[in-house]
Design an enzyme around this catalytic site. Structure first.
Site, PDB file in Angstrom:
ATOM      1  N   HIS A 196       0.067   1.646  -2.567  1.00 56.24           N
ATOM      2  CA  HIS A 196      -1.341   2.042  -2.579  1.00 56.24           C
ATOM      3  C   HIS A 196      -1.567   3.263  -3.447  1.00 56.24           C
ATOM      4  O   HIS A 196      -2.629   3.425  -4.031  1.00 56.24           O
ATOM      5  CB  HIS A 196      -1.845   2.254  -1.160  1.00 56.24           C
ATOM      6  CG  HIS A 196      -2.096   0.962  -0.476  1.00 56.24           C
ATOM      7  ND1 HIS A 196      -1.241   0.441   0.443  1.00 56.24           N
ATOM      8  CD2 HIS A 196      -3.059   0.035  -0.682  1.00 56.24           C
ATOM      9  CE1 HIS A 196      -1.692  -0.740   0.824  1.00 56.24           C
ATOM     10  NE2 HIS A 196      -2.790  -1.009   0.158  1.00 56.24           N
ATOM     11  N   ARG A 303     -12.663  -0.258  -0.313  1.00 56.32           N
ATOM     12  CA  ARG A 303     -11.608   0.049   0.663  1.00 56.32           C
ATOM     13  C   ARG A 303     -12.051   1.261   1.483  1.00 56.32           C
ATOM     14  O   ARG A 303     -11.788   2.402   1.112  1.00 56.32           O
ATOM     15  CB  ARG A 303     -10.295   0.375  -0.057  1.00 56.32           C
ATOM     16  CG  ARG A 303      -9.611  -0.822  -0.723  1.00 56.32           C
ATOM     17  CD  ARG A 303      -8.304  -0.371  -1.359  1.00 56.32           C
ATOM     18  NE  ARG A 303      -7.427  -1.470  -1.711  1.00 56.32           N
ATOM     19  CZ  ARG A 303      -7.305  -1.974  -2.952  1.00 56.32           C
ATOM     20  NH1 ARG A 303      -8.004  -1.474  -3.944  1.00 56.32           N
ATOM     21  NH2 ARG A 303      -6.451  -2.959  -3.185  1.00 56.32           N
ATOM     22  N   ARG A 339     -14.818  -3.510   3.089  1.00 59.57           N
ATOM     23  CA  ARG A 339     -13.643  -3.961   3.827  1.00 59.57           C
ATOM     24  C   ARG A 339     -13.442  -2.957   4.966  1.00 59.57           C
ATOM     25  O   ARG A 339     -13.367  -1.756   4.714  1.00 59.57           O
ATOM     26  CB  ARG A 339     -12.425  -3.975   2.898  1.00 59.57           C
ATOM     27  CG  ARG A 339     -11.324  -4.866   3.417  1.00 59.57           C
ATOM     28  CD  ARG A 339     -10.038  -4.301   3.813  1.00 59.57           C
ATOM     29  NE  ARG A 339      -9.490  -3.229   3.049  1.00 59.57           N
ATOM     30  CZ  ARG A 339      -8.457  -3.334   2.226  1.00 59.57           C
ATOM     31  NH1 ARG A 339      -7.918  -4.497   1.991  1.00 59.57           N
ATOM     32  NH2 ARG A 339      -7.958  -2.271   1.642  1.00 59.57           N
ATOM     33  N   GLU A 439      -4.600 -12.669   3.568  1.00 53.16           N
ATOM     34  CA  GLU A 439      -3.453 -11.918   3.076  1.00 53.16           C
ATOM     35  C   GLU A 439      -2.244 -12.064   3.995  1.00 53.16           C
ATOM     36  O   GLU A 439      -1.190 -11.522   3.733  1.00 53.16           O
ATOM     37  CB  GLU A 439      -3.816 -10.443   2.831  1.00 53.16           C
ATOM     38  CG  GLU A 439      -4.481  -9.736   3.983  1.00 53.16           C
ATOM     39  CD  GLU A 439      -4.916  -8.308   3.633  1.00 53.16           C
ATOM     40  OE1 GLU A 439      -4.542  -7.787   2.570  1.00 53.16           O
ATOM     41  OE2 GLU A 439      -5.622  -7.713   4.463  1.00 53.16           O
ATOM     42  N   ASN A 462      -1.980  -8.906  -2.937  1.00 54.51           N
ATOM     43  CA  ASN A 462      -0.944  -7.858  -2.822  1.00 54.51           C
ATOM     44  C   ASN A 462      -0.140  -8.057  -1.542  1.00 54.51           C
ATOM     45  O   ASN A 462       1.087  -8.068  -1.542  1.00 54.51           O
ATOM     46  CB  ASN A 462      -1.575  -6.461  -2.779  1.00 54.51           C
ATOM     47  CG  ASN A 462      -2.441  -6.188  -3.978  1.00 54.51           C
ATOM     48  OD1 ASN A 462      -2.267  -6.809  -5.004  1.00 54.51           O
ATOM     49  ND2 ASN A 462      -3.361  -5.258  -3.845  1.00 54.51           N
ATOM     50  N   ASP A 463      -0.881  -8.205  -0.438  1.00 56.97           N
ATOM     51  CA  ASP A 463      -0.186  -8.385   0.828  1.00 56.97           C
ATOM     52  C   ASP A 463       0.292  -9.821   1.005  1.00 56.97           C
ATOM     53  O   ASP A 463       1.366 -10.051   1.560  1.00 56.97           O
ATOM     54  CB  ASP A 463      -1.089  -7.976   2.002  1.00 56.97           C
ATOM     55  CG  ASP A 463      -1.057  -6.474   2.208  1.00 56.97           C
ATOM     56  OD1 ASP A 463       0.048  -5.903   2.186  1.00 56.97           O
ATOM     57  OD2 ASP A 463      -2.125  -5.861   2.364  1.00 56.97           O
ATOM     58  N   ARG A 473       6.062  -4.595  -0.507  1.00 58.85           N
ATOM     59  CA  ARG A 473       5.431  -4.228  -1.775  1.00 58.85           C
ATOM     60  C   ARG A 473       5.764  -2.814  -2.213  1.00 58.85           C
ATOM     61  O   ARG A 473       5.491  -2.422  -3.334  1.00 58.85           O
ATOM     62  CB  ARG A 473       3.902  -4.426  -1.676  1.00 58.85           C
ATOM     63  CG  ARG A 473       3.231  -3.540  -0.665  1.00 58.85           C
ATOM     64  CD  ARG A 473       1.820  -4.012  -0.325  1.00 58.85           C
ATOM     65  NE  ARG A 473       0.794  -3.354  -1.108  1.00 58.85           N
ATOM     66  CZ  ARG A 473      -0.520  -3.524  -0.917  1.00 58.85           C
ATOM     67  NH1 ARG A 473      -0.959  -4.357   0.021  1.00 58.85           N
ATOM     68  NH2 ARG A 473      -1.398  -2.892  -1.638  1.00 58.85           N
ATOM     69  N   CYS A 510      -8.852 -10.702  -4.694  1.00 57.44           N
ATOM     70  CA  CYS A 510      -9.139  -9.272  -4.872  1.00 57.44           C
ATOM     71  C   CYS A 510      -7.860  -8.431  -4.957  1.00 57.44           C
ATOM     72  O   CYS A 510      -7.925  -7.214  -4.954  1.00 57.44           O
ATOM     73  CB  CYS A 510     -10.047  -8.756  -3.766  1.00 57.44           C
ATOM     74  SG  CYS A 510      -9.290  -8.806  -2.142  1.00 57.44           S
TER      75      CYS A 510
HETATM   76  C1  PEP Z   1      -4.384  -6.996  -0.957  1.00 55.55           C
HETATM   77  O1  PEP Z   1      -3.569  -6.918  -0.050  1.00 55.55           O
HETATM   78  O2  PEP Z   1      -4.269  -7.787  -1.924  1.00 55.55           O
HETATM   79  C2  PEP Z   1      -5.563  -6.111  -0.969  1.00 55.55           C
HETATM   80  C3  PEP Z   1      -6.526  -6.276  -1.857  1.00 55.55           C
HETATM   81  O3  PEP Z   1      -5.618  -5.123  -0.043  1.00 55.55           O
HETATM   82  P1  PEP Z   1      -4.767  -3.762  -0.133  1.00 55.55           P
HETATM   83  O4  PEP Z   1      -4.107  -3.715  -1.485  1.00 55.55           O
HETATM   84  O5  PEP Z   1      -5.749  -2.661   0.089  1.00 55.55           O
HETATM   85  O6  PEP Z   1      -3.801  -3.923   0.985  1.00 55.55           O
HETATM   86 MG    MG Z   2      -4.042  -5.869   1.763  1.00 56.63          MG
END
Ligand code: PEP
Ligand code: MG
Length: 554
Positions: A196, A303, A339, A439, A462-463, A473, A510
């Site tokens: 992050h 976020r 979110r 996710e 991402n998740d 990650r 996203c």
């Molecule tokens: C994701 O997990 O792809 C996402 C957009 O949320 P974050 O990166 O804030 O966990």
């Molecule tokens: Mg996420």
């Protein structure tokens, strides 16, 4: 002096170069300073220990206050045992005695006392009692962490302006704070481009290089350093050629910006005429102003946790409302997707909401799980969002949904917030759409059930990548396994896109891959027509879309 030039490899987190003087922020927690202290340091070191003890006690008490339900039963007993040790006169006396008698600093004294206690536990025959040694380790670890939190706070962020920070790792909260104080870039010895902090660096367009292992041992305060993207590396004592490359890069950035700038007013359409909606991921007012200027469809991912991460304590309803309202106003009629709070895992917070010591935080109480476990906190966030919805179109997006029950629970709470505010005389906006992030693999696999409850879905790649491929990650050691191009991920994205289209519901991607032009064609071919990304990527993705012929690709 060209001969001093040293090159250190790293991984690029944010596409940019930076040239400036280094400022080292040391990873103090890992260095136990065993050097003997003089008699005059005994009293200040004892005071540091006592302050850290008090901070650790306060932290435990706050943690205990936050627990409810089954967690209370599970963790309450452990926290009580920890609190007892922090009050134990024998333990406190022993550490004080080591500082004054053995003449060592607070950290070394704590470490020695911990080692002695651990050795005693190791010698116990009963395996259960022996395992309680872990408690000793954890609680003393908490006091040690508190010692250094104190040291970290002594860094005056204003003194960092105009410098490149070199450190072991950086939290999103520190990064945001340093950025506000005008740092030029960040180099970390650990970390990974999907953390992050790295995402935030990209959003802030702040140059950041991670995994630059030898940076702390090679670079000294005040050294001139260059962060470079291609190849990703740190140049210590850059020579004239390096500096010329930096200047050429700056000129190129200006030219690219001009060229892409022409796409600001253009529609986002593939070569053979398919329209694609580009949304932005935003958390700062500047991002939102930029989104509007770029002709984004709206904010696809706000976020909200960044509001919670940048301060100690929790923001109240009005503070949240003001931030959300500013976003809605700035988008002037285009939708803003809030979110809901996604704290936990690597988004450790200073609000004290997330549990400090979960054994497996990525699989723990994060996202909607934490929100539903703390309904009194979540209700405040929902009220603030509902109030902001009076000012323009708003959507609510729920993170970490693993089953449809969670979404139903949020819908019920959202409805309650609407009812309460209406009966209190607030003016309300249109109906708020409620969406789920996809996710967690279960959400993607059982997508039909989720679509029956959700008004829209957004795929958080991402998740989803990390949970699908069982690759953290944020863990450099498995970075090679963390592959958003993996066919298993493509399978799930396509599945969700097809199911959403069948159900007549909107679906977007996203995660970070949505903002990477390398993946634009791939995602469009899987059936995705909505992408949400940081504003700095939007024009490059628009350009990538315009170069794709979807008919030919099919
Ligand atoms: C994701 O997990 O792809 C996402 C957009 O949320 P974050 O990166 O804030 O966990
Ligand atoms: Mg996420």
């Amino acid at each position: 002096m060209a001969s001093r030039r040293i090159v250190l490899e790293g991984q690029l987190c944010s596409r940019a170069m930076a040239l400036g003087r280094a400022r080292l922020v040391h990873p103090a927690h890992f260095v136990v300073d065993e050097t003997p202290i003089g008699p005059r340091r005994v009293a200040p070191e004892t005071r540091r220990f006592e302050q850290a003890l008090a901070d650790a006690r306060a932290e435990l008490a706050a943690l205990r206050d936050q627990l409810s339900g089954p967690l209370m039963l599970e963790l309450g007993e452990m926290l009580d045992a920890h609190a007892l040790l922090l009050e134990d006169p024998a333990f406190i006396g022993a550490v004080r005695e080591r500082i004054s008698g053995e003449r060592v600093g607070a950290h070394a004294a704590l470490k020695r006392e911990r080692d002695r206690l651990m050795a005693e536990f190791e010698a116990i025959d009963d395996p259960y009692l022996r395992s309680r040694g872990e408690d000793i380790e954890q609680v003393i670890g908490r006091v040690i962490a508190a010692l250094y939190r104190d040291a970290e706070e002594r860094i005056d962020p204003a003194s960092l302006a105009g410098e490149i920070i070199v450190t072991d790792q950086v939290s999103p909260a520190d990064l945001a704070n340093w950025h506000e104080h005008g740092i030029l870039g960040v180099v970390t010895t650990g970390g990974n481009p999907l953390s992050h902090s790295a995402i935030l660096a990209r959003n802030l367009q702040l140059p950041m290089l991670c995994g630059c292992q030898d940076a702390l041992s090679q670079v000294h305060d005040g050294d001139v350093i260059l962060i470079e993207g291609e190849p990703p590396r740190l140049v210590l004592h850059p020579d004239q050629n390096d500096q010329a490359r930096f200047q050429a890069w700056q000129a190129q950035v200006a030219r690219d910006a001009q060229r892409l700038g022409r796409l600001r007013k253009a529609p986002t359409r593939s070569r053979d005429g398919t329209d694609v909606a580009l949304w932005v991921n935003a958390e700062r007012e500047e991002d939102i102003r930029e989104a509007w200027k770029l002709g984004a469809a709206g904010v696809g991912l706000y976020r909200t946790e960044f509001l919670f991460l940048q301060r100690a304590g929790l923001p109240d309803e009005d503070e949240q409302f003001n931030a959300y309202a500013a976003a809605v106003r700035a988008m002037r009629g285009r939708p803003v997707t809030f979110r809901t709070l996604d704290i936990g895992a690597d988004k450790a917070d200073r609000s004290g909401l997330a549990l400090a010591q979960e054994p497996n935080p990525a699989l723990g109480l994060r996202g909607v799980r934490l929100s539903l476990a703390r309904p009194e906190v979540f209700a405040i966030q929902l009220r603030a969002i509902v109030r902001a919805a009076a000012l323009g179109p708003v959507r609510v997006l729920v993170p970490m949904v693993a089953n449809v029950r969670e979404l139903r629970a949020v819908r019920a709470m959202l409805a309650a917030a609407v009812r309460d505010l209406a009966s209190a005389g607030y003016e309300l906006g249109e109906r708020i759409s409620l969406g789920a992030m996809v996710e967690v693999p279960s959400a993607a696999i059982a997508i039909d059930g989720l679509l029956a409850e959700a008004d829209f879905v957004s795929i958080g790649t991402n998740d989803l990548t990390q949970y699908l491929l069982a690759a953290d990650r944020n863990n450099d050691a498995v970075a090679g396994l963390y592959d958003p191009g993996h066919p298993a991920l493509a399978f799930l994205i396509e599945r969700v896109a097809v199911a959403a289209r069948g159900a007549g519901k909107a679906v977007a991607v996203c995660g970070e891959m949505a903002g990477d032009p390398e993946f634009t064609g791939h995602l469009l071919r899987l059936g995705i027509r909505e992408l949400s990304m940081h504003p700095s990527a939007l024009l490059s993705v628009r350009q990538a879309v315009s170069a794709i012929d979807l008919g030919a690709a099919a």
